[in-house]
Design a protein around this motif. Structure first.
Motif, PDB file in Angstrom:
ATOM      1  N   TYR A 127       0.834  -1.207   0.000  1.00  0.00           N
ATOM      2  CA  TYR A 127       0.000   0.000   0.000  1.00  0.00           C
ATOM      3  C   TYR A 127       0.871   1.261   0.000  1.00  0.00           C
ATOM      4  CZ  TYR A 127      -2.997   3.759   1.676  1.00  0.00           C
ATOM      5  OH  TYR A 127      -3.639   4.964   1.816  1.00  0.00           O
ATOM      6  N   THR A 128       1.899   1.303   0.864  1.00  0.00           N
ATOM      7  CA  THR A 128       2.725   2.518   0.928  1.00  0.00           C
ATOM      8  C   THR A 128       3.572   2.677  -0.337  1.00  0.00           C
ATOM      9  OG1 THR A 128       4.372   1.326   2.253  1.00  0.00           O
ATOM     10  CG2 THR A 128       2.806   2.726   3.451  1.00  0.00           C
ATOM     11  N   CYS A 129       3.860   1.574  -1.031  1.00  0.00           N
ATOM     12  CA  CYS A 129       4.611   1.667  -2.291  1.00  0.00           C
ATOM     13  C   CYS A 129       3.747   2.264  -3.407  1.00  0.00           C
ATOM     14  CB  CYS A 129       5.153   0.299  -2.710  1.00  0.00           C
ATOM     15  SG  CYS A 129       6.607  -0.171  -1.746  1.00  0.00           S
ATOM     16  N   ASP A 130       2.426   2.090  -3.290  1.00  0.00           N
ATOM     17  CA  ASP A 130       1.534   2.762  -4.243  1.00  0.00           C
ATOM     18  C   ASP A 130       0.174   2.980  -3.592  1.00  0.00           C
ATOM     19  OD1 ASP A 130       0.110   3.859  -6.267  1.00  0.00           O
ATOM     20  OD2 ASP A 130       0.368   2.227  -7.697  1.00  0.00           O
ATOM     21  N   THR A 131      -0.009   4.166  -3.000  1.00  0.00           N
ATOM     22  CA  THR A 131      -1.247   4.450  -2.257  1.00  0.00           C
ATOM     23  C   THR A 131      -2.457   4.533  -3.191  1.00  0.00           C
ATOM     24  OG1 THR A 131      -0.788   6.831  -2.380  1.00  0.00           O
ATOM     25  CG2 THR A 131      -0.070   5.698  -0.382  1.00  0.00           C
ATOM     26  N   ARG A 132      -2.221   4.488  -4.530  1.00  0.00           N
ATOM     27  CA  ARG A 132      -3.345   4.583  -5.477  1.00  0.00           C
ATOM     28  C   ARG A 132      -3.883   3.209  -5.877  1.00  0.00           C
ATOM     29  NH1 ARG A 132       0.054   8.018  -9.773  1.00  0.00           N
ATOM     30  NH2 ARG A 132       1.090   5.988  -9.658  1.00  0.00           N
ATOM     31  N   ASP A 133      -3.218   2.144  -5.433  1.00  0.00           N
ATOM     32  CA  ASP A 133      -3.615   0.787  -5.828  1.00  0.00           C
ATOM     33  C   ASP A 133      -4.831   0.347  -5.003  1.00  0.00           C
ATOM     34  OD1 ASP A 133      -3.773  -2.133  -5.708  1.00  0.00           O
ATOM     35  OD2 ASP A 133      -1.883  -2.130  -6.830  1.00  0.00           O
ATOM     36  N   ALA A 134      -5.955   0.158  -5.695  1.00  0.00           N
ATOM     37  CA  ALA A 134      -7.230  -0.118  -4.997  1.00  0.00           C
ATOM     38  C   ALA A 134      -7.184  -1.433  -4.221  1.00  0.00           C
ATOM     39  CB  ALA A 134      -8.376  -0.153  -6.006  1.00  0.00           C
ATOM     40  N   TYR A 135      -6.504  -2.462  -4.765  1.00  0.00           N
ATOM     41  CA  TYR A 135      -6.444  -3.761  -4.075  1.00  0.00           C
ATOM     42  C   TYR A 135      -5.753  -3.616  -2.727  1.00  0.00           C
ATOM     43  CZ  TYR A 135      -5.180  -8.515  -2.807  1.00  0.00           C
ATOM     44  OH  TYR A 135      -5.019  -9.691  -2.105  1.00  0.00           O
ATOM     45  N   TRP A 136      -4.562  -2.987  -2.740  1.00  0.00           N
ATOM     46  CA  TRP A 136      -3.796  -2.880  -1.488  1.00  0.00           C
ATOM     47  C   TRP A 136      -4.425  -1.871  -0.540  1.00  0.00           C
ATOM     48  CZ3 TRP A 136      -1.276  -6.886  -0.293  1.00  0.00           C
ATOM     49  CH2 TRP A 136      -0.662  -7.671  -1.288  1.00  0.00           C
ATOM     50  N   LYS A 137      -5.119  -0.887  -1.083  1.00  0.00           N
ATOM     51  CA  LYS A 137      -5.835   0.064  -0.228  1.00  0.00           C
ATOM     52  C   LYS A 137      -6.910  -0.704   0.554  1.00  0.00           C
ATOM     53  CE  LYS A 137      -7.743   4.128   1.044  1.00  0.00           C
ATOM     54  NZ  LYS A 137      -8.299   3.688   2.315  1.00  0.00           N
ATOM     55  N   ALA A 138      -7.604  -1.625  -0.132  1.00  0.00           N
ATOM     56  CA  ALA A 138      -8.644  -2.420   0.537  1.00  0.00           C
ATOM     57  C   ALA A 138      -8.033  -3.324   1.614  1.00  0.00           C
ATOM     58  CB  ALA A 138      -9.404  -3.257  -0.482  1.00  0.00           C
ATOM     59  N   GLU A 139      -6.845  -3.889   1.322  1.00  0.00           N
ATOM     60  CA  GLU A 139      -6.188  -4.751   2.325  1.00  0.00           C
ATOM     61  C   GLU A 139      -5.743  -3.923   3.529  1.00  0.00           C
ATOM     62  OE1 GLU A 139      -6.391  -8.250   1.953  1.00  0.00           O
ATOM     63  OE2 GLU A 139      -7.682  -7.214   0.519  1.00  0.00           O
ATOM     64  N   GLN A 140      -5.221  -2.715   3.234  1.00  0.00           N
ATOM     65  CA  GLN A 140      -4.807  -1.818   4.324  1.00  0.00           C
ATOM     66  C   GLN A 140      -6.025  -1.460   5.185  1.00  0.00           C
ATOM     67  OE1 GLN A 140      -1.610  -0.760   5.147  1.00  0.00           O
ATOM     68  NE2 GLN A 140      -2.627   0.095   6.921  1.00  0.00           N
ATOM     69  N   ASP A 141      -7.155  -1.186   4.535  1.00  0.00           N
ATOM     70  CA  ASP A 141      -8.402  -0.885   5.266  1.00  0.00           C
ATOM     71  C   ASP A 141      -8.824  -2.068   6.144  1.00  0.00           C
ATOM     72  OD1 ASP A 141      -8.496   1.588   4.073  1.00  0.00           O
ATOM     73  OD2 ASP A 141     -10.034   1.052   2.589  1.00  0.00           O
ATOM     74  N   PHE A 142      -8.629  -3.277   5.611  1.00  0.00           N
ATOM     75  CA  PHE A 142      -8.973  -4.491   6.362  1.00  0.00           C
ATOM     76  C   PHE A 142      -8.176  -4.544   7.678  1.00  0.00           C
ATOM     77  CE2 PHE A 142      -7.698  -8.830   7.478  1.00  0.00           C
ATOM     78  CZ  PHE A 142      -8.935  -9.424   7.700  1.00  0.00           C
ATOM     79  N   PHE A 143      -6.863  -4.269   7.591  1.00  0.00           N
ATOM     80  CA  PHE A 143      -6.046  -4.323   8.813  1.00  0.00           C
ATOM     81  C   PHE A 143      -6.339  -3.145   9.737  1.00  0.00           C
ATOM     82  CE2 PHE A 143      -3.610  -7.238   6.122  1.00  0.00           C
ATOM     83  CZ  PHE A 143      -3.475  -8.301   7.005  1.00  0.00           C
TER      84      PHE A 143
END
Length: 566
Positions: A64-80
């Protein structure tokens, strides 16, 4: 587990219910352990139990921090963000069970002073009643990260991120420097209401959590949550007082020398990054060239660091180049399942690139050593924040004999700049810390009143600065670009406490580098099994809470700097 390249590490979203069930079982085991030995074994078991969850959380955060625009990793970050508090609280219940066991002293015998003290802090700092507030706080931090990480400014005919403005701030033309600061300021000013509003909510949120737990405000609770062991607000105040009385006068002399050297007779805020008349030291260009230099440096420093750098580079455990969408800043984190540290940074072709490389490698080296010591449980691999920063900041100085590989003809300039900046940092770090104490103790200040406090503290600790009507900074809002104030409140004085260790390692290394390195290694090998004071004593360093402990160090630093003007 065999080493694995970062790109090959697989990610699966953890099953939170299964993990929470496992936590319940571990708490029951900890409560029921019939002997000290059994309790120690349960401690190792619970430590291992979180490895996969923690690895998944860190993988999500890295991506997520490597690309804050990536929707998949943003969703995973939101999950945590959403589930992290429940897991933390389940861990607290396990700690509660350990503390209630009659054989709890066996843990201190096995793991030193920090284990039980850390669990007590965890129990005092967390409560089911704060879960909703914790979730809300995580979401506020994510909002701040998006405002900051999404920053793109129009400058020099390009769209630049905030870190990419760095080189322009060091330009020898004062008009270019000022324009770079104004471009940054314009972005923050455009988001003024949002940043002010977010901070108001954060202060109210954390104070509400503190009051639920029986504290007057978050400045008290923060010492528990930051797991400060063996000192509190009174010791930190003593430290800051010594910085104001014994360090600031030496820093004024350093600034005078710098003005003489640069030919800048009247120093304004946008002149601060300029340290030399013919430009600041520049590291060698090119990712591959720098990585090759780092490999040589760590191979020659010691057998331990040689093995470490090979592991890091061969397994792609660096992401250090700045690009749009990437979060600002730098960090090191660990992936316990793979016994692998990971380093994140934003290189911008200034000498700070080398600072962040050696700094994060200090953290990563300690993690690498601890992960391979079977006696050290996973959750005691790293000491408290103020001690963890010793590993990184001292490493910046202990690699000095090899800095010529990274700087060539600019090596002497870098040595001077780095010593000066580390020394000057003590003043800035104290501003950040005192500011936060004041904010949480006075939660109803208006945004303008908050900025007035910042300017007052600037004057106390950095009286040489003239903001010269610079937008954003001139009105005292510069604290809003300090990520830590929003993201991890009160985690900043830690850098000052470690700087006190790092400066002592620097002064020792001038006399006998081998001895300084041996002391450092001794400190690193104690991992998270000792407190800040104990670690300082392990390496034979002065503890900076004691009256008069800082003065001699400050004078020696001032003298070295005066003698090494380039």
């Amino acid at each position: 587990m065999d080493p694995m390249k970062f790109s090959e590490m697989s990610y699966t979203r953890p099953d939170i219910n299964a993990l929470l069930g496992q936590c319940k079982a571990l708490a029951a085991k900890a409560a029921g352990a019939a002997s000290g030995e059994e309790l120690v074994n349960v401690y190792y078991e619970q430590s291992r139990a979180f490895a996969d969850y923690s690895t998944a959380a860190q993988l999500a955060s890295i991506h997520y921090t490597c690309d804050t625009r990536d929707a998949y990793w943003k969703a995973e970050q939101d999950f945590f963000d959403a589930n992290g508090p429940a897991v933390e609280n389940a861990r607290v219940e396990i700690s509660r069970a350990f503390l209630a066991n009659a054989h709890v002293d066996a843990l201190t015998e096995a793991f030193g002073t920090t284990c039980v003290a850390g669990m007590k802090n965890a129990v005092l700092g967390m409560d089911d009643r704060t879960v909703e507030l914790q979730k809300e706080y995580n979401a506020l931090v994510s909002q701040y990260q998006q405002v900051y990480g999404g920053a793109l400014v129009e400058f020099d005919g390009k769209q630049l991120t905030i870190p990419q403005l760095g080189p322009y701030k060091e330009n020898l033309d004062p008009a270019v420097r000022r324009a770079a600061y104004e471009a940054e300021a314009a972005y923050f000013d455009a988001h003024r209401d949002e940043l002010d509003g977010l901070y108001t909510k954060i202060v109210k949120n954390l104070n509400a959590q503190a009051q639920i737990l029986g504290y007057h405000d978050y400045s008290e609770l923060s010492y528990v949550r930051m797991n400060r062991i063996g000192y509190g607000p009174a010791e930190i105040r003593k430290f800051r007082d010594q910085v104001a009385s014994d360090v600031v006068p030496e820093l004024k002399k350093v600034i005078e020398l710098r003005c003489k050297r640069t030919g800048i007779s009247h120093l304004t805020f946008s002149d601060l990054p300029v340290a030399f008349q013919d430009g600041n030291p520049s590291p060698i260009p090119g990712y591959d060239a720098r990585m090759a230099a780092a490999r040589t440096m760590y191979h020659e420093l010691s057998p331990e660091t040689a093995e470490f750098i090979d592991f890091m580079q061969d397994n792609e455990l660096f992401d250090v180049e700045s690009r749009p969408g990437k979060m600002s800043g730098g960090y090191m984190t660990s992936l316990p399942t793979y016994k692998a540290p990971f380093i994140f940074a934003n290189w911008n072709n200034t000498s700070a690139d080398v600072d962040v490389l050696t700094h994060e490698c200090g953290h990563a080296f300690e993690g690498y050593v601890a992960e391979r010591d079977p006696k050290v449980p996973a959750d005691l691999e790293c000491p408290g924040m103020e001690s963890a920063e010793i590993h990184s900041m001292a490493m910046e100085f202990l690699t000095a004999p090899w800095h010529h590989l990274l700087f060539g003809k600019d090596t002497e300039k870098y040595a001077l700049l780095h010593a000066e900046d580390s020394f000057l940092f003590l003043a800035y770090g104290c501003i950040v810390d005192e500011f936060q104490h004041r904010m949480y103790q006075n939660p109803d200040l208006t945004p303008d009143e908050r900025n007035a406090v910042w300017l007052e503290l600037e004057h106390k600790y950095r009286p040489w600065i003239d903001f010269d009507n610079l937008p954003f900074y001139g009105r005292g809002a510069g604290w809003q670009r300090q990520l830590h104030i929003y993201e991890c409140p009160f985690y900043y004085i830690d850098y000052c406490l470690s700087t006190m260790a790092a400066l002592q390692f620097f002064l020792l290394s001038l006399k006998d580098h081998k001895d300084a390195w041996e002391r450092y290694l001794k400190l690193v090998r104690r991992a998270g099994l000792a407190s800040y004071t104990e670690l300082m004593q392990t390496a034979g360093l002065k503890v900076p809470f004691e009256d008069g402990s800082i003065k001699a160090i400050a004078q020696q630093m001032g003298q070295w700097i005066a003698e090494h003007q380039v």
